[in-house]
Design a protein around this motif. Sequence first.
Motif, PDB file in Angstrom:
ATOM      1  N   ALA A   1       2.757   0.901 -10.539  1.00  0.00           N
ATOM      2  CA  ALA A   1       1.740   0.669  -9.374  1.00  0.00           C
ATOM      3  C   ALA A   1       0.522  -0.753 -10.304  1.00  0.00           C
ATOM      4  N   VAL A   2      -0.232  -1.331  -9.279  1.00  0.00           N
ATOM      5  CA  VAL A   2      -0.855  -2.231  -9.912  1.00  0.00           C
ATOM      6  C   VAL A   2      -2.065  -2.609 -10.303  1.00  0.00           C
TER       7      VAL A   2
ATOM      8  N   SER B   1      -0.817   6.598  -5.654  1.00  0.00           N
ATOM      9  CA  SER B   1      -1.842   6.457  -4.655  1.00  0.00           C
ATOM     10  C   SER B   1      -2.016   4.668  -4.277  1.00  0.00           C
ATOM     11  N   ALA B   2      -2.023   4.424  -5.090  1.00  0.00           N
ATOM     12  CA  ALA B   2      -2.171   2.932  -5.755  1.00  0.00           C
ATOM     13  C   ALA B   2      -1.531   2.428  -4.892  1.00  0.00           C
ATOM     14  N   ARG B   3      -2.013   0.532  -4.426  1.00  0.00           N
ATOM     15  CA  ARG B   3      -1.042  -0.414  -4.630  1.00  0.00           C
ATOM     16  C   ARG B   3       0.234  -1.107  -5.812  1.00  0.00           C
TER      17      ARG B   3
ATOM     18  N   GLU C   1       0.648  -1.100  -0.310  1.00  0.00           N
ATOM     19  CA  GLU C   1      -0.311   0.000  -0.153  1.00  0.00           C
ATOM     20  C   GLU C   1       0.952   1.332   0.066  1.00  0.00           C
ATOM     21  N   SER C   2       0.088   2.129  -0.698  1.00  0.00           N
ATOM     22  CA  SER C   2       0.918   3.895  -0.284  1.00  0.00           C
ATOM     23  C   SER C   2       0.652   4.473   0.693  1.00  0.00           C
ATOM     24  N   PRO C   3       1.970   5.529   1.604  1.00  0.00           N
ATOM     25  CA  PRO C   3       1.601   5.910   2.474  1.00  0.00           C
ATOM     26  C   PRO C   3       1.025   7.009   1.143  1.00  0.00           C
ATOM     27  N   PRO C   4       0.379   8.347   2.252  1.00  0.00           N
ATOM     28  CA  PRO C   4      -0.302   9.338   2.076  1.00  0.00           C
ATOM     29  C   PRO C   4       0.286  10.483   1.087  1.00  0.00           C
TER      30      PRO C   4
ATOM     31  N   GLU D   1       3.290   2.448 -15.696  1.00  0.00           N
ATOM     32  CA  GLU D   1       4.430   1.578 -14.523  1.00  0.00           C
ATOM     33  C   GLU D   1       5.570   2.864 -15.246  1.00  0.00           C
ATOM     34  N   TRP D   2       6.810   2.892 -14.530  1.00  0.00           N
ATOM     35  CA  TRP D   2       7.635   3.738 -14.590  1.00  0.00           C
ATOM     36  C   TRP D   2       9.115   3.330 -14.465  1.00  0.00           C
ATOM     37  N   VAL D   3       9.945   3.529 -15.357  1.00  0.00           N
ATOM     38  CA  VAL D   3      11.031   2.942 -15.633  1.00  0.00           C
ATOM     39  C   VAL D   3      12.004   4.404 -15.591  1.00  0.00           C
TER      40      VAL D   3
END
Length: 121
Positions: free
Chosen positions: A82-83, A100-102, A64-67, A87-89
């Motif tokens: 992000a699930v 903010s997503a898993r 999970e993501s923090p605030p 995605e980022w390379v």
Amino acid sequence: MGTETTGGHPADDTAVDLAEEGASLLAQAREGGNGHVSRLLLGGERQRAVLMALRSGATLSEHESPPAATLHVLQGTARLYAVDGPEWVVPAGRLVAIPSARHGVEALEDTVILLTVALAP
């Protein structure tokens, strides 16, 4: 390693040499079983700064993501994903906001990351 401090974490009282700390952590990650190690550099009620080293192919499993948080790659290249999302390379010298997503992280090569987290007040 870093200089001794009077606070609870290295960066509480003194500037931390991220290259030196990163090299030390990366050496440990290369020897360790799961391929990653981390060190809390700055801690408090409102923010955290964590230096992480991952050997090539190591992952930080989905969580999970923090605030609010950012991922700054200091050395190497990481894939942040992000699930069920983008995605980022992220190569060395780049900074990206953590979604903010898993999400999860994979080291595409030996990598050192500075994770900064803003905590809820």
